[in-house]
Design a protein around this motif. Sequence first.
Motif, mmCIF file in Angstrom:
data_model
loop_
_atom_site.group_PDB
_atom_site.id
_atom_site.type_symbol
_atom_site.label_atom_id
_atom_site.label_comp_id
_atom_site.label_asym_id
_atom_site.label_seq_id
_atom_site.Cartn_x
_atom_site.Cartn_y
_atom_site.Cartn_z
ATOM 1 N N ALA A 166 0.795 -1.452 -0.095
ATOM 2 C CA ALA A 166 0.146 0.398 -0.111
ATOM 3 C C ALA A 166 0.690 1.160 0.754
ATOM 4 O O ALA A 166 0.551 2.104 -0.307
ATOM 5 C CB ALA A 166 -0.886 -0.019 1.226
ATOM 6 N N SER A 167 1.749 1.283 0.748
ATOM 7 C CA SER A 167 2.543 2.157 0.767
ATOM 8 C C SER A 167 3.803 2.947 -0.022
ATOM 9 O O SER A 167 3.199 3.536 -0.907
ATOM 10 C CB SER A 167 3.960 2.457 2.139
ATOM 11 O OG SER A 167 3.116 2.761 3.134
ATOM 12 N N ALA A 168 3.632 1.773 -0.713
ATOM 13 C CA ALA A 168 4.884 1.461 -2.641
ATOM 14 C C ALA A 168 3.645 1.953 -3.307
ATOM 15 O O ALA A 168 4.078 2.926 -3.916
ATOM 16 C CB ALA A 168 5.406 0.162 -2.258
ATOM 17 N N GLN A 169 2.441 1.620 -2.923
ATOM 18 C CA GLN A 169 1.440 2.313 -4.275
ATOM 19 C C GLN A 169 1.698 3.553 -3.833
ATOM 20 O O GLN A 169 1.862 4.445 -4.994
ATOM 21 C CB GLN A 169 0.199 1.332 -4.335
ATOM 22 C CG GLN A 169 -0.410 1.679 -5.497
ATOM 23 C CD GLN A 169 -1.518 0.472 -5.468
ATOM 24 O OE1 GLN A 169 -1.091 -0.835 -5.117
ATOM 25 N NE2 GLN A 169 -2.452 0.315 -6.253
ATOM 26 N N ARG A 170 1.270 3.856 -3.058
ATOM 27 C CA ARG A 170 1.153 5.647 -2.463
ATOM 28 C C ARG A 170 2.474 6.803 -2.985
ATOM 29 O O ARG A 170 2.085 7.081 -3.623
ATOM 30 C CB ARG A 170 0.786 6.306 -1.745
ATOM 31 C CG ARG A 170 -0.705 5.687 -0.913
ATOM 32 C CD ARG A 170 -1.081 6.293 -0.137
ATOM 33 N NE ARG A 170 -0.602 7.416 0.480
ATOM 34 C CZ ARG A 170 -1.551 7.611 2.327
ATOM 35 N NH1 ARG A 170 -2.156 7.507 3.174
ATOM 36 N NH2 ARG A 170 -1.154 9.187 2.752
ATOM 37 N N LEU A 171 3.584 5.345 -2.802
ATOM 38 C CA LEU A 171 4.870 6.341 -3.381
ATOM 39 C C LEU A 171 5.050 6.573 -4.400
ATOM 40 O O LEU A 171 5.656 7.987 -5.273
ATOM 41 C CB LEU A 171 6.185 6.236 -2.379
ATOM 42 C CG LEU A 171 5.868 6.153 -0.790
ATOM 43 C CD1 LEU A 171 6.832 5.268 -0.214
ATOM 44 C CD2 LEU A 171 6.213 7.252 -0.392
ATOM 45 N N ALA A 172 4.697 6.043 -5.790
ATOM 46 C CA ALA A 172 4.930 5.603 -6.479
ATOM 47 C C ALA A 172 4.253 6.579 -7.520
ATOM 48 O O ALA A 172 4.879 6.737 -8.256
ATOM 49 C CB ALA A 172 4.477 3.923 -7.644
#
Length: 391
Positions: A259-265
């Motif tokens: 979830a965090s990686a999706q937001r940061l991407a």
Amino acid sequence: MTDSTGSRATAAIHAGELKPRPEGAMVTPIYQTANYEYHGEDYHDVGYIRLSTTPNHRVLARRIAALEGTEDALVLASGMAAISGALLTVLSSDDHILVQDTLYGGTAGFVAHDLPRFHISHSVIDPQDPASWAASVTPQTKAIYVETLTNPLVQMADLEAVAAFAREQRLVSMIDNTFASPVNFRPAEIGFDLVFESCTKYMNGHSDIVAGSVAGPAEWVRRIKVLHDHLGGSLDPHAAFLLERGLKTLDVRVRQQNASAQRLARLLEAHDAVASVNHPSLTSHAQHERAARLLDGFGGMIAFELHGGMESAEAFLATLTIPAVAASLGGAESLMVRPAAAIHSGLSREEREKSGVSDGLIRFSVGLEGVEDLEADLTRALDACRAAVPA
Ligand code: PLP
């Protein structure tokens, strides 16, 4: 794509645990004993740390098999112990293997420099072009080897085609699932034979041990174990205890990192200091549709480039306060690294560029820090880069 299943979270905590619990212990104790009383067992089943037959090893083997959805599994001293041991079990002198064009450096080095000393050759295949693979098959070809998501560009081979091709050609299909972990993908479900994890990464998740696993049909796992009984690549019981502890939170950790990686991407892609972003969650990713179909989560690894190349990348890394500059991945701490300066520094610039690794490329292992804190840190450092690069 589905959300991670409850049963996988339960398996990560309970699968294969000792019953009855020794002395009622809720956690598998560390069996720090090299040898065990002999009860007439076959040599390879005698209780001994090098033979991976302690209760700590057996619990982990059952748990990892449950997570990967395979008949059996074996835990070993490192990801490379699992990969090299399996390659040396499946392949014999004069055999040949097909490998994906970009592989983790340790595996690529083993295939290119060590296997030839055993008269084992390889051919490199284009992972996106299944029609071209048959031309590389010879009567000596025994196996095909790929990674679920490649390092550092997080690209995805045509995995369904690899498994189908291996069945058609009677090859052993082998896959390194480290970047995805069994929370996001179980390669055996689409027909892969042998599945590797560097348990050093997401499986343990706390950056404090080195370990590996191979999962697959019981007969292959038995044969790999017999070779490792001789090579001596077993995991120490204390590291096994830590891995079992790490696995208990695998599901919740990986889903948070997804979830965090999706937001940061998305944040990176929207910022004008950023030239390109690779994360399978983005519709701009070349294999987004395939990743969305096959994976339960897009993973915590991102690769990106800033405008201004290597100088911008170095200035950006120096400005960040949360992600540390370090190799390895999959832990609680966010890490960033410039592969050209670290994990790919052994290759020439020409070789790096051929595999898409520019000098400015940054690989980001998204950790478990508050995502708002990471967003604020990245935005501040990106804004500083934008100010420094002339329009
Ligand atoms: N596979 C991948 C994708 C990796 O990134 C690594 C290590 O970085 C390995 C395998 C090897 O794992 P280990 O360091 O546990 O031997």
